[in-house]
Design a protein around this motif. Structure first.
Motif, PDB file in Angstrom:
ATOM      1  N   LEU A  30       0.860  -1.178   0.059  1.00 30.47           N
ATOM      2  CA  LEU A  30       0.153   0.062  -0.198  1.00 30.47           C
ATOM      3  C   LEU A  30       0.823   1.311   0.070  1.00 30.47           C
ATOM      4  O   LEU A  30       1.621   1.395   0.865  1.00 30.47           O
ATOM      5  CB  LEU A  30      -0.910   0.030   1.203  1.00 30.47           C
ATOM      6  CG  LEU A  30      -1.894  -1.379   1.407  1.00 30.47           C
ATOM      7  CD1 LEU A  30      -2.287  -0.981   2.755  1.00 30.47           C
ATOM      8  CD2 LEU A  30      -2.894  -1.042   0.425  1.00 30.47           C
ATOM      9  N   ASN A  31       0.625   2.021  -1.032  1.00 30.33           N
ATOM     10  CA  ASN A  31       1.497   3.305  -0.816  1.00 30.33           C
ATOM     11  C   ASN A  31       0.750   4.461  -1.667  1.00 30.33           C
ATOM     12  O   ASN A  31       1.264   5.276  -1.855  1.00 30.33           O
ATOM     13  CB  ASN A  31       2.858   3.087  -1.555  1.00 30.33           C
ATOM     14  CG  ASN A  31       2.725   2.759  -2.886  1.00 30.33           C
ATOM     15  OD1 ASN A  31       1.865   2.415  -3.610  1.00 30.33           O
ATOM     16  ND2 ASN A  31       3.949   2.432  -3.787  1.00 30.33           N
ATOM     17  N   LYS A  32      -0.649   4.201  -1.610  1.00 31.19           N
ATOM     18  CA  LYS A  32      -1.241   5.377  -2.429  1.00 31.19           C
ATOM     19  C   LYS A  32      -2.742   5.278  -1.662  1.00 31.19           C
ATOM     20  O   LYS A  32      -3.391   3.996  -1.544  1.00 31.19           O
ATOM     21  CB  LYS A  32      -1.686   5.249  -3.866  1.00 31.19           C
ATOM     22  CG  LYS A  32      -0.367   5.616  -4.572  1.00 31.19           C
ATOM     23  CD  LYS A  32      -0.664   5.704  -6.215  1.00 31.19           C
ATOM     24  CE  LYS A  32       0.428   6.070  -7.172  1.00 31.19           C
ATOM     25  NZ  LYS A  32       0.112   5.877  -8.455  1.00 31.19           N
ATOM     26  N   LEU A  33      -3.434   6.561  -1.345  1.00 29.07           N
ATOM     27  CA  LEU A  33      -4.534   6.228  -1.002  1.00 29.07           C
ATOM     28  C   LEU A  33      -5.643   5.708  -1.793  1.00 29.07           C
ATOM     29  O   LEU A  33      -5.680   5.717  -3.041  1.00 29.07           O
ATOM     30  CB  LEU A  33      -5.158   7.830  -0.717  1.00 29.07           C
ATOM     31  CG  LEU A  33      -4.679   8.323   0.574  1.00 29.07           C
ATOM     32  CD1 LEU A  33      -5.024  10.097   0.418  1.00 29.07           C
ATOM     33  CD2 LEU A  33      -5.047   8.021   1.672  1.00 29.07           C
ATOM     34  N   GLY A  34      -6.462   4.860  -1.205  1.00 30.24           N
ATOM     35  CA  GLY A  34      -7.629   4.355  -2.027  1.00 30.24           C
ATOM     36  C   GLY A  34      -6.883   2.818  -2.432  1.00 30.24           C
ATOM     37  O   GLY A  34      -7.717   1.786  -2.743  1.00 30.24           O
ATOM     38  N   ARG A  35      -5.765   2.443  -2.220  1.00 29.88           N
ATOM     39  CA  ARG A  35      -5.478   1.164  -2.923  1.00 29.88           C
ATOM     40  C   ARG A  35      -5.637  -0.056  -1.911  1.00 29.88           C
ATOM     41  O   ARG A  35      -5.683   0.265  -0.724  1.00 29.88           O
ATOM     42  CB  ARG A  35      -3.744   1.415  -2.799  1.00 29.88           C
ATOM     43  CG  ARG A  35      -3.191   0.066  -3.572  1.00 29.88           C
ATOM     44  CD  ARG A  35      -1.694   0.274  -3.980  1.00 29.88           C
ATOM     45  NE  ARG A  35      -1.639   1.089  -5.183  1.00 29.88           N
ATOM     46  CZ  ARG A  35      -0.621   1.435  -5.815  1.00 29.88           C
ATOM     47  NH1 ARG A  35       0.439   1.160  -5.747  1.00 29.88           N
ATOM     48  NH2 ARG A  35      -0.582   2.037  -7.039  1.00 29.88           N
ATOM     49  N   THR A  36      -6.010  -1.142  -2.426  1.00 30.62           N
ATOM     50  CA  THR A  36      -6.422  -2.551  -1.881  1.00 30.62           C
ATOM     51  C   THR A  36      -5.243  -3.258  -2.121  1.00 30.62           C
ATOM     52  O   THR A  36      -4.977  -3.643  -3.345  1.00 30.62           O
ATOM     53  CB  THR A  36      -7.776  -2.795  -2.034  1.00 30.62           C
ATOM     54  OG1 THR A  36      -8.622  -1.535  -1.860  1.00 30.62           O
ATOM     55  CG2 THR A  36      -8.280  -3.942  -1.197  1.00 30.62           C
ATOM     56  N   ALA A  37      -4.997  -4.155  -0.838  1.00 29.29           N
ATOM     57  CA  ALA A  37      -4.173  -5.320  -1.175  1.00 29.29           C
ATOM     58  C   ALA A  37      -4.750  -6.607  -0.261  1.00 29.29           C
ATOM     59  O   ALA A  37      -5.308  -6.374   0.747  1.00 29.29           O
ATOM     60  CB  ALA A  37      -2.818  -5.022  -0.472  1.00 29.29           C
ATOM     61  N   GLU A  38      -4.662  -7.759  -1.124  1.00 30.52           N
ATOM     62  CA  GLU A  38      -4.908  -8.812  -0.373  1.00 30.52           C
ATOM     63  C   GLU A  38      -3.986  -9.422   0.077  1.00 30.52           C
ATOM     64  O   GLU A  38      -2.991 -10.151  -0.784  1.00 30.52           O
ATOM     65  CB  GLU A  38      -5.863  -9.794  -1.412  1.00 30.52           C
ATOM     66  CG  GLU A  38      -6.702 -10.841  -0.668  1.00 30.52           C
ATOM     67  CD  GLU A  38      -7.717 -11.278  -1.665  1.00 30.52           C
ATOM     68  OE1 GLU A  38      -8.042 -12.460  -1.331  1.00 30.52           O
ATOM     69  OE2 GLU A  38      -8.349 -10.651  -2.239  1.00 30.52           O
TER      70      GLU A  38
END
Length: 65
Positions: free
Chosen positions: A34-42
C-alpha cells in the motif's frame, strides 16, 4: 509452504496518507503493498501481517470480503 495453510487472506485498504508520518510507518505501508490512498491489497492472514496492520491501524482498514 503448505498451500492449504496459507489460503486464508485479509483484504486491507489504505485510508490515510503517509505524509508527516514516521519513516517506519511509511515502510510498513510499502511492505503491505500500500502506498497510495484508496489502494487495496489482499495479503496472507499471518501473525506478521496482523502485526503490520496493527502498527498502521490509523492509516488502513480491513475490508470485509
Amino acid at each position: 509452504m503448505n498451500a492449504t495453510k496459507s489460503s486464508k487472506t485479509v483484504k486491507v485498504q489504505q485510508i490515510g496518507s503517509p505524509i508527516r508520518r514516521r519513516h517506519d510507518q511509511r515502510e510498513t505501508l510499502v511492505g503491505l503493498n500500500l502506498n497510495k490512498l484508496g489502494r487495496t491489497a489482499e495479503l496472507p492472514d499471518t501473525p506478521a501481517t496482523r502485526g503490520m496492520i496493527a502498527k498502521v491501524a490509523h492509516l488502513v482498514r480491513v475490508v470485509e470480503k
